[in-house]
Scaffold this motif. Structure first.
Motif: not given
Lengths: 350, 299, 247
Positions: B163-164, B166-167, B169-174, B176, B178, B180, C55, C75, C86, C90, C100, C103, C108
């Motif tokens: 799941x990390x 996927x996150x 690869x799809x949305x690196x800024x999110x 970060x 969150x 992860x 960021x 968080x 994005x 995908x 997501x 998460x 983890x």
């Protein structure tokens, strides 16, 4: 060491270096730095096929074969870009590995099935053999190089437009697809010519390193091309000389190391864009911003302490405040700094 | 089949499975060529370990090679972060220089080292059955334990961090936001690629590693837009290419690695043709609904 | 005792290379407000959000979230990036994208629990996408994509939300859903900070507005900020934005 043979090798190597650098510059600008690598691999099956079909091992025939499969590789890349959901990175990787795999399968097959097939001298093309260069080869490189140069000069304006801003070029009515094909075709020709001299990976490096190194010195395309060509020539000819003088040093890799050295030097020391001036400029700009911020903070609060500044992330609070004191904006008073109330608000000093 | 032949097939299948699974993420991250870069730049790592420690012990060499591979990824990222060079160019710069250093080291120490750069490229699947060691009481190819362990590590990594990944690869800024740690996760994934490259290339050669990393995933991506089918498709594609490539190579008396790569290419080609036929028929159906049936399909 | 503000930004400066993007930004954003950030292109609007999220590294300044210094990602900060940032090809489904958002909480090595999955379902209901839950995201319209992001933000369950251009290029249905969700979150006492590009609709959507152009030019209720004089200052001073770059 100044034998006839050395001179021939030297000229051939220099011409190859210049040609690869020029076409590589366009590929790098077009964000396809690894195109040379891909097309050099894609040339392999062509070499084997040419040998198998003609039974002839002469260089022009083998290189014609190499160029043919290289061009097929280009056609596939162009088709996939236009018609499929496969991204460019995957398309490049596919062409590279599949073509090379086919080349290996074919070569082993020919070696086993055709009497006297040998290896079709395949290893020569994978790793290159500069010392084997003869006058005819140099003439070939010169001819192909001159042709490429004429093409580049003839379409310079268009190539420049397409490599800097393909989308804008398309809206301006430039034949982007054709120009892309032309650019890739020039890369095929350059790497195919270089294969027997320096091998696959090394000829790919010759299309990347000089262009990237030259980029640190200038952002004007004509200068960039000239500089890249010069860097390519210096690396290849010094590399050829080195391995002529010191047998046992492989030519291609030595050339790449030299080009790599020029890259590192450029990356570190080039004025304006080199890493050292860049970092220095950044830290100067940061210090100026910090000084300005400290001044505004002091004006707003009238008095600040070192810990105030550290909390806000100032890296050198004491130096910054001492700078303000020296400018007469702040006064130091027993561990705190107070706003000096300068008569006129400090105007823009720039 | 002779035991040696069976072992060749087993090794090829194992390599295909590991590479195809990992390749799905490389393709989704648009980092396919990183596999190419890593597989070239492991060379100096291998040679240096050998020259410095005089050992051909698998683990030490693997470690050296994996470090060189990871160093390539990290260096090229740092170069493009610190300068204005784009990532494709910095990767090309780093791995070609690494490769050149590797070749020079080999040639300069020709008497001490019997590493054939050619075998690095093509691999020796044909002969894995003849180079055996005792493992758990059985006589197995020397590369088998390496591949099995690598497979377990990679499978565990991909499952535990699915799941990390996927996150990231799809949305690196999110990812970060969150917490992860996308950057570290990316480097960990690249460490997996380096490890896989090193574990596989002695068995199947670096070119087949690149093909197996990219082709099955790219083919599966053409056929589906969902993750699970893409992963399964890549695994099935990779495995079937390994089997088909193996038998074709035996039949035509040619290189197994080369033949598997060729079959992978053929699979991709088939998928492209299939998709374009499907699109054409869909287009002509919708065109027929709207316009003249004769002229409708002529576009 | 008064509550600490949702976000307190003090003397924030951010630079890309040697070019200052934000200079000395001071803001105190109160809780339970819907706050818009406006300004010309290149004014540093997105950079402000990214700096708050960590960021983009900040050069100077401190940021407090709900009265505590903010170090790295938190968080309690929710983020809705620009839709174009994005890859919509995908291979994930709408429900997976929304999930997501959980998460960070899930942690983890674990999968979202049944309770989290119910939450995802509720969020999808709220933005009107429940029938699209198992669709792959490329099959969505632009507005539906934006609503997917919105549902994801909802399940993040943050105290302060940062939204980058949420109103850009969306249809009327989505705009309605968006406003409804934002008002709902505000009613729960949460704070929403959105980068906005359309000056004409600022007063309609936001309680307070930040007019940004490298510095904070004005901050307050829309009718006080969007005066002709201030807008003139923000949108015509091209000379200041690039001075360091040309040097």
């Amino acid at each position: 060491m100044w034998t006839y043979n050395t001179a021939i090798v030297l000229i051939g190597a220099a011409l190859l270096g210049a040609q690869c650098a020029v076409v590589g510059t366009f590929a790098v600008l077009r964000r396809r730095a690894l195109l040379g690598d891909v097309l050099a691999h894609a040339a392999l099956p062509g070499i084997v096929l040419a040998f198998w079909l003609t039974g002839n091992r002469s260089l022009p025939i083998l290189l014609t074969g190499a160029a043919s499969t290289g061009l097929i590789g280009i056609a596939i890349l162009a088709y996939l870009k236009k018609r499929s959901r496969t991204r460019e990175d995957a398309a490049l990787g596919l062409v590279l590995s599949v073509f090379f795999g086919i080349g290996i399968a074919l070569s082993r097959y020919v070696q086993n099935a055709v009497p006297g097939g040998g290896k079709a001298g395949l290893d020569t093309f994978i790793f290159g053999k500069t010392a084997g260069i003869v006058l005819a080869d140099v003439l070939g490189v010169a001819l192909v190089g001159a042709l490429s140069l004429v093409l580049v000069m003839g379409t310079f304006k268009e190539l420049r437009m397409v490599s800097f801003d393909p989308q804008f070029a398309a809206t301006q009515g430039y034949p982007v697809v054709f120009l892309d094909l032309l650019m890739m075709g020039l890369v095929v020709v350059a790497v195919v010519v270089g294969l027997p001299m320096v091998g696959i990976v090394m000829v790919a490096a010759l299309t990347i390193l000089p262009a990237v190194a030259a980029r640190f010195w200038t952002s004007r395309l004509p200068v960039l091309l000239a500089l890249a060509a010069t860097i390519g020539m210096v690396a290849t000819s010094l590399g050829a000389l080195w391995s002529a003088a010191q047998p046992g040093w492989p030519t291609g890799p030595v050339m790449i190391l030299l080009a790599g050295g020029l890259f590192v030097l450029s990356a570190l020391f080039a004025p304006h864009r080199g890493l050292i001036t860049d970092l220095r400029r950044r830290s100067r700009a940061r210090a100026a911003l910090a000084e300005k911020a400290a001044e505004e903070l002091l004006r707003a609060r009238q008095t600040v302490t070192l810990s105030d500044l550290s909390r806000l992330g100032f890296r050198r609070p004491r130096q910054t405040l001492e700078l303000l004191v020296s400018r007469g904006v702040a006064l130091a008073r027993a561990g705190t700094w107070v706003w000096a109330n300068p008569p006129a608000p400090s105007e823009d000093r720039s | 089949m002779s035991p040696a032949a069976t072992w060749s097939l087993v090794i090829a299948l194992l390599a295909a499975g590991i590479c195809s699974a990992l390749g799905v993420w490389l393709v989704l991250l648009r980092q396919s060529l990183t596999g190419d870069g890593i597989s070239h730049s492991v060379l100096p790592g291998l040679v240096l370990v050998f020259l410095l420690f005089g050992t051909r012990a698998n683990l030490a060499m693997m470690l050296g090679a994996a470090v060189a591979g990871l160093l390539t990824v990290w260096l090229s990222r740092e170069i493009s972060r610190l300068t204005r060079i784009r990532e494709d160019a910095s990767l090309g710069v780093v791995f070609t220089i690494f490769f050149a250093i590797g070749v020079i080291l080999i040639t300069r120490s020709a008497r001490q080292i019997d590493l054939d750069p050619g075998c690095v490229l093509y691999g020796l699947v044909e002969f894995v059955g003849f180079d055996t060691i005792a493992w758990a009481g059985y006589d197995v190819p020397r590369t088998l334990p390496i591949l099995v362990i690598t497979g377990v590590i990679v499978a565990a990594f991909l499952t535990l961090f699915h799941k990390e990944l996927a996150l990231m690869a799809f949305d690196p800024s999110l990812a970060h936001a969150l917490r992860r740690h996308p950057h570290r996760l990316y480097l960990a994934l690249m460490a997996m690629v380096a490890l896989t490259t090193v574990a596989c290339f002695e068995a199947v050669g670096s070119i087949l590693v690149i093909a197996l990393l990219i082709a099955p995933a790219a083919t599966a991506q053409l056929l589906t837009r969902r993750f699970a089918p893409m992963m399964i498709g890549a695994l099935v594609g990779g495995a079937s290419a390994a089997v088909a490539g193996y038998f074709l190579a035996v039949r035509w008396n040619t290189s197994i690695a080369g033949m598997i790569a060729s079959v992978l290419g053929a699979q991709y080609l088939l998928a492209v043709i299939l998709i374009s036929l499907l699109q054409r028929s869909r287009r002509s159906i919708s065109a027929r609904g709207a316009s003249d049936p004769v002229l409708g399909g002529s576009v | 005792m008064t509550l600490a503000p949702a976000l307190r930004i003090e003397h924030l400066s951010v630079a890309y290379d040697d070019r200052p993007v934000l200079e000395n930004v001071n803001l105190e954003l109160g809780r339970g407000k819907l706050i818009g950030i406006v300004g010309p292109n290149g004014a540093g609007k997105s950079t402000l959000l990214k700096a708050i999220l960590g960021l983009t590294p900040k050069l100077l300044g401190s940021i407090e979230l709900l009265g505590e210094p903010l170090r790295g990602a938190d968080l309690r900060l929710g983020y809705v990036p620009q839709r174009e940032s994005v890859d919509w090809d995908f291979p994930v489904t709408v429900a997976e994208v929304v999930a997501m958002g959980t998460y960070g909480r899930v942690g983890w090595f674990r999968r979202p629990s049944a309770a989290e999955r119910t939450r995802v379902q509720r969020a999808l209901d709220q933005v009107g996408l429940s029938e699209y839950a198992s669709r792959q995201i490329s099959q969505l319209s632009g507005g539906q994509q934006q609503r997917t992001f919105l549902a994801r933000a909802l399940v993040q369950d943050a105290e302060v939300y940062l939204l980058d251009e949420p109103f850009a290029g969306i249809d009327a249905t989505t705009e309605e859903a968006l406003i409804e969700v934002l008002l709902d979150l505000r009613a729960q006492g949460r704070t929403l900070v959105a980068v906005h590009h359309d000056l004409g609709t600022v007063a309609k959507f936001f309680d307070e507005v930040v007019l940004l152009h490298r510095h904070v030019l004005a901050f307050g209720p829309p009718d006080e900020v969007l005066t002709p004089t201030l807008l003139e200052v923000a949108y015509s001073s091209k000379s200041t934005s690039r001075s360091a770059w040309g040097a």
